[in-house]
Design a protein around this motif. Structure first.
Motif, PDB file in Angstrom:
ATOM      1  N   UNK A 101       0.835  -1.207   0.000  1.00  6.79           N
ATOM      2  CA  UNK A 101       0.000   0.000   0.000  1.00  6.79           C
ATOM      3  C   UNK A 101       0.867   1.254   0.000  1.00  6.79           C
ATOM      4  N   UNK A 102       1.869   1.306   0.862  1.00  8.38           N
ATOM      5  CA  UNK A 102       2.734   2.489   0.953  1.00  8.38           C
ATOM      6  C   UNK A 102       3.532   2.696  -0.335  1.00  8.38           C
ATOM      7  N   UNK A 103       3.977   1.597  -0.946  1.00  6.03           N
ATOM      8  CA  UNK A 103       4.726   1.718  -2.200  1.00  6.03           C
ATOM      9  C   UNK A 103       3.838   2.319  -3.293  1.00  6.03           C
ATOM     10  N   UNK A 104       2.632   1.786  -3.427  1.00  6.84           N
ATOM     11  CA  UNK A 104       1.732   2.292  -4.460  1.00  6.84           C
ATOM     12  C   UNK A 104       1.321   3.736  -4.176  1.00  6.84           C
ATOM     13  N   UNK A 105       1.191   4.082  -2.910  1.00  6.34           N
ATOM     14  CA  UNK A 105       0.816   5.452  -2.569  1.00  6.34           C
ATOM     15  C   UNK A 105       1.912   6.431  -2.977  1.00  6.34           C
ATOM     16  N   UNK A 106       3.170   6.058  -2.733  1.00  5.05           N
ATOM     17  CA  UNK A 106       4.286   6.915  -3.126  1.00  5.05           C
ATOM     18  C   UNK A 106       4.356   7.066  -4.645  1.00  5.05           C
ATOM     19  N   UNK A 107       4.154   5.963  -5.355  1.00  5.71           N
ATOM     20  CA  UNK A 107       4.180   6.029  -6.821  1.00  5.71           C
ATOM     21  C   UNK A 107       3.023   6.866  -7.351  1.00  5.71           C
ATOM     22  N   UNK A 108       1.882   6.740  -6.719  1.00  5.15           N
ATOM     23  CA  UNK A 108       0.702   7.510  -7.126  1.00  5.15           C
ATOM     24  C   UNK A 108       0.963   9.010  -6.989  1.00  5.15           C
ATOM     25  N   UNK A 109       1.596   9.402  -5.897  1.00  5.73           N
ATOM     26  CA  UNK A 109       1.827  10.818  -5.619  1.00  5.73           C
ATOM     27  C   UNK A 109       2.890  11.440  -6.514  1.00  5.73           C
ATOM     28  N   UNK A 110       3.682  10.602  -7.171  1.00  2.56           N
ATOM     29  CA  UNK A 110       4.713  11.147  -8.048  1.00  2.56           C
ATOM     30  C   UNK A 110       4.113  11.794  -9.295  1.00  2.56           C
TER      31      UNK A 110
END
Length: 254
Positions: free
Chosen positions: A13-22
């Motif tokens: 979840x945290x990995x996808x959230x960081x990628x999403x925010x990029x």
């Protein structure tokens, strides 16, 4: 779910959230586009004689918004996510570790699930205030939300199995994006359709979710009706999950 699986889910979840925010454009496509469609559908439903069919616009708009957001924010986004991570060899690398296949798929989708649930909750609250329509059967609405999330996630995995590349995602999701809202009572309530057609469309994949969410505000479904809708939604979910298990590819096609 054991502690290790939960930890893996949080990490993904945290990995996808960081990628999403990029990519800031993600906020436009995932947040504003569905809401714009919702506003457009409000104008369409205003042209319908809802009073003639005994339909309350408040609960109807809540169910409409839930269906739209589940399709556009969850289904379309997660389908693209699965295909993109496969092409980047992320899924293949994750499978070499101790993360199980269901956790990989659920963890990857969890970020979009959270966004969609938050969108539906906010829109439902706003519409409830606008139309002065308080939920009368909250458990039914919750059941609709849970069945919808499970169904759209399983459907995304099944659709991703058909995609050869990220570019093909838009074509692969077109049938669901255009047809599913039409046949599931999202755009047009089944009550305004001819009786025979309305009865047939009751068995469309997302119809049960729409009915359950609307019943959360109208209490139109009894216990037996709600259980029947949950069983129907579960049947569609199992079907799409079975297709995904058999057809899903974990690495790019050669």
């Amino acid at each position: 779910m054991n502690g290790l699986a939960a930890q893996h889910m949080r990490t993904l979840f945290h990995i996808e959230w960081k990628l999403f925010n990029r990519i800031r454009a993600n906020y436009f496509f995932v947040v504003f586009v569905p809401l714009m469609i919702l506003v457009a559908m409000r104008s369409v439903q205003e042209q319908l004689d809802l009073d003639r069919y005994g339909l309350n616009p408040g609960p109807l708009m809540v169910a409409t918004s839930a269906g739209i957001l589940l399709i556009f924010s969850l289904y379309s986004s997660v389908t693209g996510l699965y295909v993109a991570r496969r092409e980047e060899l992320v899924l293949k690398r994750l499978r070499t570790g101790e993360v199980s296949d269901p956790v990989i798929l659920a963890g990857g989708a969890s970020m979009y699930v959270a966004i969609t649930v938050a969108q539906i909750a906010v829109v439902a609250a706003v519409l409830s205030v606008m139309f002065d329509a308080a939920p009368r059967q909250p458990l039914s609405a919750l059941a609709g939300l849970l069945t919808g999330v499970a169904l759209m996630t399983a459907m995304a995995a099944a659709t991703a199995a058909l995609c050869r590349s990220v570019e093909s995602v838009m074509v692969a999701t077109l049938p669901a994006v255009f047809v599913l809202p039409m046949v599931s009572g999202v755009y047009i309530p089944r009550e305004v359709l001819p009786d025979v057609l309305g009865d047939v469309l009751l068995y469309a994949p997302l119809s049960s979710t729409v009915d359950l969410v609307r019943s959360g505000w109208t209490a139109e479904l009894g216990a037996a009706g709600a259980l029947g809708r949950c069983a129907l939604a579960a049947g569609w979910t199992v079907l799409f999950a079975w297709i995904a298990v058999r057809r899903f590819r974990w690495e790019p096609r050669v």
